[in-house]
Design a protein around this motif. Structure first.
Motif, PDB file in Angstrom:
ATOM      1  N   THR A   1       0.860  -1.181   0.000  1.00 65.72           N
ATOM      2  CA  THR A   1       0.000   0.000   0.000  1.00 65.72           C
ATOM      3  C   THR A   1       0.895   1.229   0.000  1.00 65.72           C
ATOM      4  O   THR A   1       1.787   1.355   0.844  1.00 65.72           O
ATOM      5  N   LEU A   2       0.665   2.113  -0.947  1.00 65.08           N
ATOM      6  CA  LEU A   2       1.486   3.317  -1.075  1.00 65.08           C
ATOM      7  C   LEU A   2       1.059   4.369  -0.057  1.00 65.08           C
ATOM      8  O   LEU A   2      -0.134   4.617   0.117  1.00 65.08           O
TER       9      LEU A   2
ATOM     10  N   ILE B   1      -0.125   7.643  -6.507  1.00 60.34           N
ATOM     11  CA  ILE B   1       0.259   8.388  -7.708  1.00 60.34           C
ATOM     12  C   ILE B   1      -0.860   8.283  -8.734  1.00 60.34           C
ATOM     13  O   ILE B   1      -1.738   7.423  -8.626  1.00 60.34           O
ATOM     14  N   THR B   2      -0.818   9.166  -9.725  1.00 61.92           N
ATOM     15  CA  THR B   2      -1.783   9.126 -10.817  1.00 61.92           C
ATOM     16  C   THR B   2      -1.021   8.966 -12.120  1.00 61.92           C
ATOM     17  O   THR B   2      -0.122   9.753 -12.429  1.00 61.92           O
ATOM     18  N   ILE B   3      -1.392   7.926 -12.850  1.00 67.89           N
ATOM     19  CA  ILE B   3      -0.785   7.646 -14.144  1.00 67.89           C
ATOM     20  C   ILE B   3      -1.907   7.550 -15.167  1.00 67.89           C
ATOM     21  O   ILE B   3      -2.826   6.747 -15.010  1.00 67.89           O
TER      22      ILE B   3
ATOM     23  N   SER C   1      -2.887   3.285  -5.729  1.00 68.06           N
ATOM     24  CA  SER C   1      -2.649   3.370  -4.286  1.00 68.06           C
ATOM     25  C   SER C   1      -1.970   2.128  -3.734  1.00 68.06           C
ATOM     26  O   SER C   1      -1.607   2.082  -2.555  1.00 68.06           O
ATOM     27  N   GLU C   2      -1.799   1.120  -4.579  1.00 71.96           N
ATOM     28  CA  GLU C   2      -1.073  -0.066  -4.159  1.00 71.96           C
ATOM     29  C   GLU C   2      -0.474  -0.752  -5.372  1.00 71.96           C
ATOM     30  O   GLU C   2      -0.951  -0.586  -6.502  1.00 71.96           O
TER      31      GLU C   2
ATOM     32  N   GLU D   1       7.725   7.399 -10.776  1.00 73.52           N
ATOM     33  CA  GLU D   1       6.856   8.414 -10.174  1.00 73.52           C
ATOM     34  C   GLU D   1       6.632   8.199  -8.676  1.00 73.52           C
ATOM     35  O   GLU D   1       6.111   9.075  -7.989  1.00 73.52           O
ATOM     36  N   LEU D   2       7.029   7.054  -8.150  1.00 78.34           N
ATOM     37  CA  LEU D   2       6.791   6.763  -6.737  1.00 78.34           C
ATOM     38  C   LEU D   2       7.561   7.695  -5.820  1.00 78.34           C
ATOM     39  O   LEU D   2       8.702   8.072  -6.113  1.00 78.34           O
TER      40      LEU D   2
END
Length: 83
Positions: A5-6, A10-12, A18-19, A61-62
């Protein structure tokens, strides 16, 4: 497989992530990254992307806190070595 779980989703391509779920690596995964040029970190990013079935750009992007969590999972896939 292990799901991470992040802390910082991020949005790609308009999709929120979210994970990430990483599958266990196989020898063929290491052979594939061994053929790549670049630094060890670049190879690790490529391996991580492959195991998570996402692009390298997604891994790039993380947030670093989330990437460190992923590195810990990667280390957990390998048995500890005794000397």
């Amino acid at each position: 497989m292990q799901t991470i779980t992040l802390n910082n989703p991020i949005t790609i391509d308009s999709t929120s992530i979210s994970e990430l779920t990483l599958r266990r690596p196989k020898v063929r995964d290491y052979l594939a990254i061994d053929r790549l040029d670049g630094s060890n970190l670049a190879r690790e990013v490529a391996l991580t992307a492959n195991l998570a079935s996402v692009t390298k750009e997604t891994i790039e992007e993380l947030d670093i806190v989330d990437y460190v969590k992923i590195q810990e999972v990667l280390r957990g896939f390998f048995p500890s070595q005794r000397t």
